[in-house]
Design an enzyme around this catalytic site. Sequence first.
Site, PDB file in Angstrom:
ATOM      1  N   HIS A 199       9.164 -12.673  15.621  1.00 38.57           N
ATOM      2  CA  HIS A 199      10.182 -13.533  16.219  1.00 38.57           C
ATOM      3  C   HIS A 199       9.539 -14.854  16.597  1.00 38.57           C
ATOM      4  CE1 HIS A 199      13.164 -10.213  17.042  1.00 38.57           C
ATOM      5  NE2 HIS A 199      12.070  -9.555  16.674  1.00 38.57           N
TER       6      HIS A 199
ATOM      7  N   MET B 243       6.041  -6.008  18.206  1.00 38.84           N
ATOM      8  CA  MET B 243       6.880  -7.109  17.842  1.00 38.84           C
ATOM      9  C   MET B 243       6.227  -8.410  18.310  1.00 38.84           C
ATOM     10  SD  MET B 243      10.655  -8.073  19.287  1.00 38.84           S
ATOM     11  CE  MET B 243      10.177  -8.673  20.886  1.00 38.84           C
ATOM     12  N   PRO B 244       5.583  -9.161  17.444  1.00 40.62           N
ATOM     13  CA  PRO B 244       5.038 -10.452  17.842  1.00 40.62           C
ATOM     14  C   PRO B 244       6.171 -11.419  18.200  1.00 40.62           C
ATOM     15  CG  PRO B 244       4.001  -9.704  15.822  1.00 40.62           C
ATOM     16  CD  PRO B 244       5.161  -8.803  16.090  1.00 40.62           C
ATOM     17  N   LEU B 245       6.007 -12.103  19.316  1.00 45.30           N
ATOM     18  CA  LEU B 245       6.969 -13.100  19.774  1.00 45.30           C
ATOM     19  C   LEU B 245       6.211 -14.400  19.986  1.00 45.30           C
ATOM     20  CD1 LEU B 245       9.756 -13.981  20.802  1.00 45.30           C
ATOM     21  CD2 LEU B 245       9.135 -12.992  23.018  1.00 45.30           C
TER      22      LEU B 245
ATOM     23  N   HIS C 285       9.663  -8.166  11.930  1.00 42.29           N
ATOM     24  CA  HIS C 285       9.391  -7.923  13.348  1.00 42.29           C
ATOM     25  C   HIS C 285       8.829  -9.157  14.047  1.00 42.29           C
ATOM     26  CE1 HIS C 285       9.027  -3.269  12.792  1.00 42.29           C
ATOM     27  NE2 HIS C 285      10.231  -3.744  12.501  1.00 42.29           N
TER      28      HIS C 285
END
Length: 62
Positions: A40, A1-3, A38
């Site tokens: 964010h 999940m890239p944030l 995915h």
Amino acid sequence: MPLIHIDLIEGRNEDQLRGLVKDVTAAVVKNTGAPAEHVHVVLNEMSKNHYSVAGTLKSDEK
């Protein structure tokens, strides 16, 4: 999940912020293969009196 966290000085309108998160999301999808759902993005807006460069608050600039 890239944030992704983006810090910026306040003052952009809602359309500009929408465009920013759309483009950033597309770049992350393109370069990592992560699905868009995915990715964010957190926008942290600061007032000009909470940010300085070279010891000068942005609110003090003319």
